[in-house]
Design a protein around this motif. Sequence first.
Motif, PDB file in Angstrom:
ATOM      1  N   THR A  77      44.072  34.322  28.717  1.00 18.04           N
ATOM      2  CA  THR A  77      44.943  35.175  27.902  1.00 18.04           C
ATOM      3  C   THR A  77      45.657  34.328  26.846  1.00 18.04           C
ATOM      4  N   LEU A 137      42.721  33.351  34.634  1.00 14.86           N
ATOM      5  CA  LEU A 137      42.930  34.571  33.841  1.00 14.86           C
ATOM      6  C   LEU A 137      44.132  34.431  32.908  1.00 14.86           C
ATOM      7  N   ASP A 186      29.414  36.660  29.052  1.00 18.39           N
ATOM      8  CA  ASP A 186      29.195  36.624  30.506  1.00 18.39           C
ATOM      9  C   ASP A 186      30.496  36.360  31.251  1.00 18.39           C
ATOM     10  N   ILE A 234      34.991  38.708  34.619  1.00 22.41           N
ATOM     11  CA  ILE A 234      36.379  39.152  34.813  1.00 22.41           C
ATOM     12  C   ILE A 234      36.394  40.650  35.113  1.00 22.41           C
ATOM     13  N   ARG A 235      35.672  41.416  34.299  1.00 18.07           N
ATOM     14  CA  ARG A 235      35.662  42.875  34.477  1.00 18.07           C
ATOM     15  C   ARG A 235      35.111  43.291  35.835  1.00 18.07           C
ATOM     16  N   THR A 236      34.119  42.596  36.345  1.00 19.64           N
ATOM     17  CA  THR A 236      33.509  42.973  37.626  1.00 19.64           C
ATOM     18  C   THR A 236      34.246  42.400  38.830  1.00 19.64           C
ATOM     19  N   GLY A 237      35.274  41.594  38.591  1.00 19.43           N
ATOM     20  CA  GLY A 237      36.042  41.017  39.692  1.00 19.43           C
ATOM     21  C   GLY A 237      35.425  39.773  40.280  1.00 19.43           C
ATOM     22  N   GLU A 238      34.438  39.195  39.614  1.00 16.96           N
ATOM     23  CA  GLU A 238      33.844  37.948  40.104  1.00 16.96           C
ATOM     24  C   GLU A 238      34.790  36.773  39.852  1.00 16.96           C
ATOM     25  N   GLU A 249      33.570  37.107  30.301  1.00 12.95           N
ATOM     26  CA  GLU A 249      34.395  38.322  30.265  1.00 12.95           C
ATOM     27  C   GLU A 249      33.830  39.415  31.172  1.00 12.95           C
ATOM     28  N   ALA A 250      32.508  39.485  31.289  1.00 18.49           N
ATOM     29  CA  ALA A 250      31.897  40.438  32.223  1.00 18.49           C
ATOM     30  C   ALA A 250      32.260  40.074  33.667  1.00 18.49           C
ATOM     31  N   THR A 288      38.618  35.853  39.850  1.00 18.61           N
ATOM     32  CA  THR A 288      39.905  36.381  40.313  1.00 18.61           C
ATOM     33  C   THR A 288      41.008  35.331  40.293  1.00 18.61           C
TER      34      THR A 288
END
Length: 185
Positions: free
Chosen positions: A178, A174, A158, A163-167, A160-161, A169
């Motif tokens: 990494t 981030l 969830d 992050i992908r959807t821009g929720e 990582e999702a 930022t």
Amino acid sequence: MDVRPDSEHPIRRLSTEVVYESPYLLMREDRIRRLDGSEGIYSYVEKPDYALVIPIENDGLHLVEQYRYPIRARSWEFPQGAFPNKEAGDPEHLAHEELRQETGLTAAHMRHLGRLNSAKGMSSQVFDVFVATELEPGPNELEVEEQDLLHRWFSRADFEAMIRTGEITDAATLAAYTLFLLSAQ
């Protein structure tokens, strides 16, 4: 005093002035000399260094969400913060305190992952990244600025999702994630 730039320091400070100060930061304006000999002004913010904590539990992560006034929006991020009143101290101690204050969690183990620059083009601030494990719940201790703070556990999938959807930022969150992923290799 030699103020000529060199290859190690291509910009030399000729003078500095504090143009603004609050309990949270200093704003400096430095007169500088560049490598080509030209002079100018460089303005930047001095803020205290801070600690960011990645609380790991049950193949998931604890995050906090709070309103961030400068962007006029709420933000999901890892617990993070600085010592009060521009004080300095042990980053690991700060990490334990920020985790406890924001989430109520205490960590049996705190592992240092690295030290990162926050916004090196405009600030001298750096932050230390820690991974917290073997977590125990307890009461949080929010500061007045954090009265709207929410704390929630997310699965890694969830997170990582988000992050992908821009929720998510928050750049520090981030960058810290990494470091976490690279440390697991």
